[in-house]
Design an enzyme around this catalytic site. Structure first.
Site, PDB file in Angstrom:
ATOM      1  N   LYS A 165      29.344 -30.907   4.709  1.00 56.99           N
ATOM      2  CA  LYS A 165      28.512 -29.808   4.216  1.00 56.99           C
ATOM      3  C   LYS A 165      27.402 -30.321   3.307  1.00 56.99           C
ATOM      4  O   LYS A 165      26.222 -30.008   3.498  1.00 56.99           O
ATOM      5  CB  LYS A 165      29.363 -28.785   3.469  1.00 56.99           C
ATOM      6  CG  LYS A 165      28.557 -27.651   2.850  1.00 56.99           C
ATOM      7  CD  LYS A 165      29.405 -26.699   2.059  1.00 56.99           C
ATOM      8  CE  LYS A 165      29.638 -27.239   0.675  1.00 56.99           C
ATOM      9  NZ  LYS A 165      30.283 -26.303  -0.218  1.00 56.99           N
ATOM     10  N   ASP A 190      29.496 -23.411   4.482  1.00 53.60           N
ATOM     11  CA  ASP A 190      30.252 -23.260   3.237  1.00 53.60           C
ATOM     12  C   ASP A 190      31.318 -22.193   3.473  1.00 53.60           C
ATOM     13  O   ASP A 190      31.513 -21.722   4.587  1.00 53.60           O
ATOM     14  CB  ASP A 190      29.330 -22.927   2.063  1.00 53.60           C
ATOM     15  CG  ASP A 190      28.797 -21.508   2.111  1.00 53.60           C
ATOM     16  OD1 ASP A 190      28.921 -20.834   3.156  1.00 53.60           O
ATOM     17  OD2 ASP A 190      28.252 -21.055   1.091  1.00 53.60           O
TER      18      ASP A 190
END
Length: 136
Positions: A18, A37
């Protein structure tokens, strides 16, 4: 100096997919993939776009139908949507534009009180590419 590749970034302690994708996208303007996320992960699962239990699986699922040109924009939208409307607890389904357009299998299940949506909402939990395009 900030590394400019996914492999170099993820080799740093505490940097996962991420953060690496976010850095590559924002700092270097590179398409490194979706940034998933907790909000993007939750919304994608609720909409039936992914059945992944981990963000990495969700990222791969989203990238199958989302072009690289819109990934950063969609990520930003999904994060905000997940924070304001499709919240983890007490989602605002009654004011959700996706539910209003009958494109949310989670909302359909809530309305019909069963595990499978019925009626005109969703014939299956996996939306068609046409349905996905209506949202974007």
């Amino acid at each position: 100096r900030v590394p400019a590749s996914f492999d170099e970034l993820t080799a740093l302690p505490g940097v996962g997919a991420k953060v690496a994708n976010l850095v590559l996208s924002v700092t270097f303007g590179k398409d490194a993939g979706m940034v998933v996320d907790t909000h993007v992960h939750r919304v994608a699962r609720r909409l039936g776009w992914s059945d992944g239990n981990v963000p990495e699986k969700t990222r791969k699922d989203l990238e199958q139908f989302m072009s690289s040109e819109i990934r950063e924009h969609v990520t930003i939208r999904l994060i905000a949507f997940g924070q304001e409307i499709c919240r983890p607890q007490y989602p605002k389904c009654d004011s959700c534009p996706v539910a209003r357009e009958q494109l949310c299998p989670t909302y359909a299940r809530r309305l019909h009180g069963s595990h499978e949506p019925t009626g005109t909402f969703f014939p299956s939990l996996r939306p068609s590419p046409k349905s996905r395009k209506r949202i974007f």
